[in-house]
Design an enzyme around this catalytic site. Structure first.
Site, mmCIF file in Angstrom:
data_model
loop_
_atom_site.group_PDB
_atom_site.id
_atom_site.type_symbol
_atom_site.label_atom_id
_atom_site.label_comp_id
_atom_site.label_asym_id
_atom_site.label_seq_id
_atom_site.Cartn_x
_atom_site.Cartn_y
_atom_site.Cartn_z
ATOM 1 N N CYS A 113 0.802 -1.222 0.000
ATOM 2 C CA CYS A 113 0.000 0.000 0.000
ATOM 3 C C CYS A 113 0.836 1.274 0.000
ATOM 4 O O CYS A 113 0.296 2.373 -0.159
ATOM 5 C CB CYS A 113 -0.958 -0.001 1.188
ATOM 6 N N HIS A 236 -3.134 6.963 2.162
ATOM 7 C CA HIS A 236 -3.649 5.698 1.652
ATOM 8 C C HIS A 236 -5.044 5.491 2.209
ATOM 9 O O HIS A 236 -5.285 5.642 3.407
ATOM 10 C CB HIS A 236 -2.712 4.561 2.079
ATOM 11 N N ASN A 266 -10.378 -0.197 0.127
ATOM 12 C CA ASN A 266 -8.915 -0.186 0.137
ATOM 13 C C ASN A 266 -8.412 -0.802 -1.162
ATOM 14 O O ASN A 266 -8.547 -2.002 -1.391
ATOM 15 C CB ASN A 266 -8.425 -0.989 1.344
#
Length: 314
Positions: A113, A236, A266
């Site tokens: 990520c 993020h 996500n």
């Protein structure tokens, strides 16, 4: 001072919208639980699309937005932990579809990520060594096949999509980076046996809040930046609570912390460039816009960057 700036963005999502109500029919969960714990309301699954399909579509939009041609691209980096094949990389297929030159530097990187920020760091270094101007940095993930639909705390979190940015190297452009890694394969990962994402939620939460805020503050202190020097923070997009707690620790204006995870979930390395592309579409980056981005994920990796988005209104 030589650095990179973003001059174009694009994004592309999976072909199926999956709401929290849809997830209720797949796993023992509820819309209210997911929203309360994460802020996520829907996500996209790529059922008929490959990772490369989404990466290509996002890249095409970014290049059009930047008004550059395939022959202008010197570097193409795809940031992903979910490639379609072990080899060749997603970048090679994308480059072929885009018609990039044979001598373009093309590869994939896996920073989980944090990947998009690692990709921008790498693109800047390569452009400086090549003495060329433009790079294409793509974050693209097809995560849905890796989800264990019996793991109710994890499978509701993720979505599929791609975001891309064209970056330009130039004089009198400011960009800066900070990154780190705490080696760990237990707290968050996707092993080669089960091929399922596994996560210890509370540990990930503590790591993300602590290291994302520390990385932002370290970078700002090193570069002599304060909240007035930042137009937007782009973290993020993993969890609304994480972003809110990072904002409190950084002591920045919470209104500056952009969020779109409620729509996409996500998307790992794709989340920051997808957010940038949405900001541009909403007119939030139609001129010189100063961004401070932060990523955190499996590895355990974390990274932050200061970068400017020079929109067409600049």
């Amino acid at each position: 001072m030589t650095g990179i700036k973003i001059i174009g963005t694009g994004s592309f999502s999976g072909d199926r919208i999956v709401t929290n109500n849809d997830m209720e029919n797949m796993v023992d969960t509820s819309d209210s639980w997911i929203v309360d714990k994460t802020g996520i309301r829907s996500r996209f699954f790529a059922e008929k699309l490959s990772n490369a399909d989404m990466a290509y579509k996002a890249a095409l939009k970014a290049m059009k937005d930047a008004d550059i041609k395939p022959e202008d691209v010197a570097v193409c980096v795809v940031c992903t932990f979910t490639p379609d094949d072990h080899t060749p990389g997603v970048g090679c297929e994308v480059a072929g579809r885009l018609g990039l030159k044979e001598d373009t530097v093309i590869f994939d990187i896996n920073g989980a990520c944090s990947g998009f920020i690692y990709g921008c760091m790498t693109a800047e270094a390569l452009l400086k060594s090549l003495e060329q101007k433009y790079a294409l940095v793509i974050g693209s993930e097809k995560i849905s096949p890796l989800m264990d639909m019996k793991d109710r705390a994890t499978c509701v979190l993720f979505g599929d999509g791609a975001g891309a940015a064209v970056v330009e190297l130039g004089e009198n452009i400011r960009s800066a980076f900070h990154s780190g890694c705490i080696p760990d394969r237990v707290v968050l990962g996707c092993d080669g046996k089960s091929h399922h994402i596994k996560m210890e939620g509370q540990e990930v939460y503590r790591f993300a809040v602590t290291k994302a805020s520390e990385s932002i503050l370290t970078l700002m202190d090193r570069e002599g930046l304060d909240d007035s020097d930042i137009d937007f923070y782009v973290c993020h997009q993993a969890n609304e609570r994480i972003i809110d707690n990072v904002a409190r620790r950084v002591k920045g204006d919470q209104k500056k912390f952009f969020k779109n995870l409620q729509k996409y979930g996500n998307t790992s390395a794709a989340s920051i460039p997808i957010a940038m592309a949405e900001m541009a579409c909403k007119g939030m980056a139609d001129k010189r816009t100063r961004l401070l981005c932060a990523g955190f994920g499996a590895g355990l990796t974390y990274a932050s960057m200061y970068i400017e988005y020079w929109g067409k209104g600049n």
